[in-house]
Design a protein around this motif. Sequence first.
Motif, PDB file in Angstrom:
ATOM      1  N   VAL A 236      -2.510 -10.719  -5.233  1.00  0.00           N
ATOM      2  CA  VAL A 236      -1.456 -10.053  -6.003  1.00  0.00           C
ATOM      3  C   VAL A 236      -1.889  -8.633  -6.363  1.00  0.00           C
ATOM      4  O   VAL A 236      -1.086  -7.696  -6.333  1.00  0.00           O
ATOM      5  CB  VAL A 236      -1.115 -10.863  -7.269  1.00  0.00           C
ATOM      6  N   ALA A 237      -3.171  -8.467  -6.689  1.00  0.00           N
ATOM      7  CA  ALA A 237      -3.683  -7.128  -6.995  1.00  0.00           C
ATOM      8  C   ALA A 237      -3.554  -6.213  -5.779  1.00  0.00           C
ATOM      9  O   ALA A 237      -3.229  -5.024  -5.912  1.00  0.00           O
ATOM     10  CB  ALA A 237      -5.138  -7.220  -7.443  1.00  0.00           C
ATOM     11  N   GLU A 238      -3.786  -6.757  -4.592  1.00  0.00           N
ATOM     12  CA  GLU A 238      -3.617  -5.973  -3.367  1.00  0.00           C
ATOM     13  C   GLU A 238      -2.159  -5.583  -3.169  1.00  0.00           C
ATOM     14  O   GLU A 238      -1.859  -4.481  -2.704  1.00  0.00           O
ATOM     15  CB  GLU A 238      -4.114  -6.773  -2.157  1.00  0.00           C
ATOM     16  N   VAL A 239      -1.253  -6.501  -3.517  1.00  0.00           N
ATOM     17  CA  VAL A 239       0.179  -6.192  -3.398  1.00  0.00           C
ATOM     18  C   VAL A 239       0.545  -5.037  -4.315  1.00  0.00           C
ATOM     19  O   VAL A 239       1.296  -4.128  -3.934  1.00  0.00           O
ATOM     20  CB  VAL A 239       1.035  -7.431  -3.721  1.00  0.00           C
ATOM     21  N   HIS A 240       0.009  -5.044  -5.532  1.00  0.00           N
ATOM     22  CA  HIS A 240       0.306  -3.954  -6.471  1.00  0.00           C
ATOM     23  C   HIS A 240      -0.235  -2.621  -5.944  1.00  0.00           C
ATOM     24  O   HIS A 240       0.389  -1.567  -6.133  1.00  0.00           O
ATOM     25  CB  HIS A 240      -0.251  -4.267  -7.850  1.00  0.00           C
ATOM     26  N   ALA A 241      -1.388  -2.675  -5.273  1.00  0.00           N
ATOM     27  CA  ALA A 241      -1.906  -1.451  -4.655  1.00  0.00           C
ATOM     28  C   ALA A 241      -0.990  -0.997  -3.527  1.00  0.00           C
ATOM     29  O   ALA A 241      -0.726   0.205  -3.366  1.00  0.00           O
ATOM     30  CB  ALA A 241      -3.318  -1.699  -4.130  1.00  0.00           C
ATOM     31  N   SER A 242      -0.480  -1.963  -2.761  1.00  0.00           N
ATOM     32  CA  SER A 242       0.474  -1.640  -1.697  1.00  0.00           C
ATOM     33  C   SER A 242       1.757  -1.057  -2.273  1.00  0.00           C
ATOM     34  O   SER A 242       2.374  -0.161  -1.686  1.00  0.00           O
ATOM     35  CB  SER A 242       0.807  -2.897  -0.882  1.00  0.00           C
ATOM     36  N   ALA A 243       2.167  -1.583  -3.433  1.00  0.00           N
ATOM     37  CA  ALA A 243       3.386  -1.080  -4.085  1.00  0.00           C
ATOM     38  C   ALA A 243       3.261   0.406  -4.388  1.00  0.00           C
ATOM     39  O   ALA A 243       4.222   1.167  -4.210  1.00  0.00           O
ATOM     40  CB  ALA A 243       3.659  -1.872  -5.358  1.00  0.00           C
ATOM     41  N   ARG A 244       2.090   0.831  -4.824  1.00  0.00           N
ATOM     42  CA  ARG A 244       1.894   2.253  -5.122  1.00  0.00           C
ATOM     43  C   ARG A 244       2.061   3.095  -3.859  1.00  0.00           C
ATOM     44  O   ARG A 244       2.631   4.186  -3.903  1.00  0.00           O
ATOM     45  CB  ARG A 244       0.512   2.472  -5.739  1.00  0.00           C
ATOM     46  N   GLN A 245       1.548   2.568  -2.723  1.00  0.00           N
ATOM     47  CA  GLN A 245       1.712   3.281  -1.458  1.00  0.00           C
ATOM     48  C   GLN A 245       3.184   3.415  -1.096  1.00  0.00           C
ATOM     49  O   GLN A 245       3.654   4.493  -0.712  1.00  0.00           O
ATOM     50  CB  GLN A 245       1.001   2.526  -0.324  1.00  0.00           C
ATOM     51  N   LEU A 246       3.925   2.322  -1.223  1.00  0.00           N
ATOM     52  CA  LEU A 246       5.334   2.331  -0.827  1.00  0.00           C
ATOM     53  C   LEU A 246       6.176   3.184  -1.771  1.00  0.00           C
ATOM     54  O   LEU A 246       7.081   3.905  -1.331  1.00  0.00           O
ATOM     55  CB  LEU A 246       5.867   0.905  -0.786  1.00  0.00           C
ATOM     56  N   LEU A 247       5.894   3.098  -3.060  1.00  0.00           N
ATOM     57  CA  LEU A 247       6.663   3.892  -4.026  1.00  0.00           C
ATOM     58  C   LEU A 247       6.446   5.383  -3.812  1.00  0.00           C
ATOM     59  O   LEU A 247       7.333   6.197  -4.103  1.00  0.00           O
ATOM     60  CB  LEU A 247       6.278   3.503  -5.458  1.00  0.00           C
ATOM     61  N   SER A 248       5.286   5.750  -3.290  1.00  0.00           N
ATOM     62  CA  SER A 248       5.038   7.164  -3.025  1.00  0.00           C
ATOM     63  C   SER A 248       5.810   7.654  -1.804  1.00  0.00           C
ATOM     64  O   SER A 248       5.917   8.865  -1.577  1.00  0.00           O
ATOM     65  CB  SER A 248       3.536   7.412  -2.826  1.00  0.00           C
TER      66      SER A 248
END
Length: 476
Positions: A236-248
Motif C-alpha cells: 500500500v505504501a508503494e501504491v501511495h508513492a505511485s499515486a504521487r507519480q501519477l498526480l504529477s
Amino acid sequence: GLQHYFSMIDDQPMPDLATHFDDPFLSDFRLRLVTPEAVSLAEFHVHGIVLAGQSGYFKSLLQNWMGQDARVFSITISEDELPAAKAMLQCAYSNSMPKDASAQQLLATMVLADRYQLRVCVEACKSRLLSLDLSAINWDTTLQMLHLPPGLMEAEAFKALAQVAHAKVWESFQCLDESWTSRHLKAQWQQLPLEAVEEVLNNKQLTAATENVVYVLVASWVAAQCRQLAKDSAAVAEVHASARQLLSCIRYSHMTGNFLAAVAQHHRLLAGQPEVARWLLEAMQWAKASKAQQDEMLQCAGHVRFQQRLNTVPEADPRVGSAFTSYIAQSDLQQAISKYRASNCSEAYYLLTAGHFYNGFTWRLKLTVKPPDPGSSNDMNIHVGLCWGIEIEGEGPLPLAESAMVQVDFDIATWDFVMHEEDPTSSEGPVVIKAGTCWGWDDFFGPEVYTDPSQWDKFMTEKKQLLLSCHLYGCQ
C-alpha cells in the motif's frame, strides 16, 4: 557418453522433425513433466540431440548426464503449464507453433520456453504474437504481457510484446471520457500496472474533455490498488508513492475551477500530497494570466502541465456535449406516489436514475414527488431535475460541502409515445447547481397525470418504463 552429439549441433539450424516428437523409434530419453510436488503430469519420448541442439538448458543437462539405464529426466512445471510445455517440446522439433494457437497459448509457451532456454520456440512465439491483429489479443493476455517479471521484460523478445500490450491498452483508453462510460473498461483500467497507466497519461494524443476526467481515472486506479493490497502495508505504501507519480502527470491548470476546488478540499488523495499547494498555485496563475502570459508560460521548459490535451469537444461548436438516456420503472414511480399520499401528502419521495459520467462529474436525473406550492389546486408536484456529484470508482461519492457547485447548460426531455415526439425543457443557458441540490422543473409531466393516472401511459415504453433523456452542453 553423449559428447559426440554436441560437436555436431552447435549453431546448426535444426530441420523440421515434427513427426519424430514422442516417437520411440531412435528415441534415447524419456522426458517427464512433473509438478513441484513431484506429481507426474505427462511423459514423452525425446531425442537428446534435438533438445540439446535447441536449448542451452537441455544441452548442459545432457552433457553432464550420469544416468545409466533409466535414461529418464524431468522438468518441473505447474499443472496449468502442461499445454504450454507440450507445445514448447513440439516446437523444439518443428521450429514453429501451430497456426491455430491463441495469443494466450503463444504467450504461455513463450514464457516457459524462455525458462528452459528454447530460443527457437521463444522466437517462433514472438513472431506469431507480433503478427496478430490487436483484436485477436484478449484482455487476459494483454495483462499477462504487462505483468511479466522484470527480468523477462528486459529481454528483447519480451520488450516487443510489451509494445503490443501497450498498443492494446491505448486502443481502449485513448479517449478517456468514452472509456469511463463502459463498465468493463473501468474494470480493465483498474487492473493495469503503473507503467501502463503512466504511458496512457503521457501520450500526446490522449483526449479528454478536461483534466477533471484524468483526475477521476487516476484516483480510481489508486483506490483499486489500495483495495486489492489492503492487507499488505508495504505494498500500500508503494501504491501511495505511485499515486504521487501519477498526480504529477495531471495538468491542474486545465481542470475546471469548481472541480479542482471540490477535490482539493474534499478528496484526501489530493489534499494529502506535499506538492498540492504548488499545483493549485500553478492553476491559479494560469487562470489569472492573459493570453500573452499563458503563451509565455507554455514556453517554460518542464511545464508540461500548462499544455492542454486534445479536447473531445470541438471549440467551434459549444452545443456539443454529452447526452444520456435513463429509465424509471413504472412500478417504482407508482410506489413513490403511493408513499407520498400515505404520508398525507406531507413528505417528499424521490427516485434517482443511474449515473452518467461527463467531464469528471457524475450526473443523475432526479424525480421527486413532493407537496405542491401554496395555492395550487393539485395534491402533488412531480419535479424532474439534474443533480451531480464526484464519484471515485471504489470509493463512492465525495462528501462535498454546500459551497461546492457547478455551472451547466442542459435540457431534459421525455418522449410522448402517443404523439411520437420528444418534449425537451431547456435551462436556456448555464445555471448554477450546488452540491446536494437539484435544478429542474415543477409539474414536469403536466398536472393532468395527478388526476388521471392513465395519462402516464403515453410516457411509458413497452417495458413499462418512464423514459427520460438529458443533454449536457458544457459544464464548469
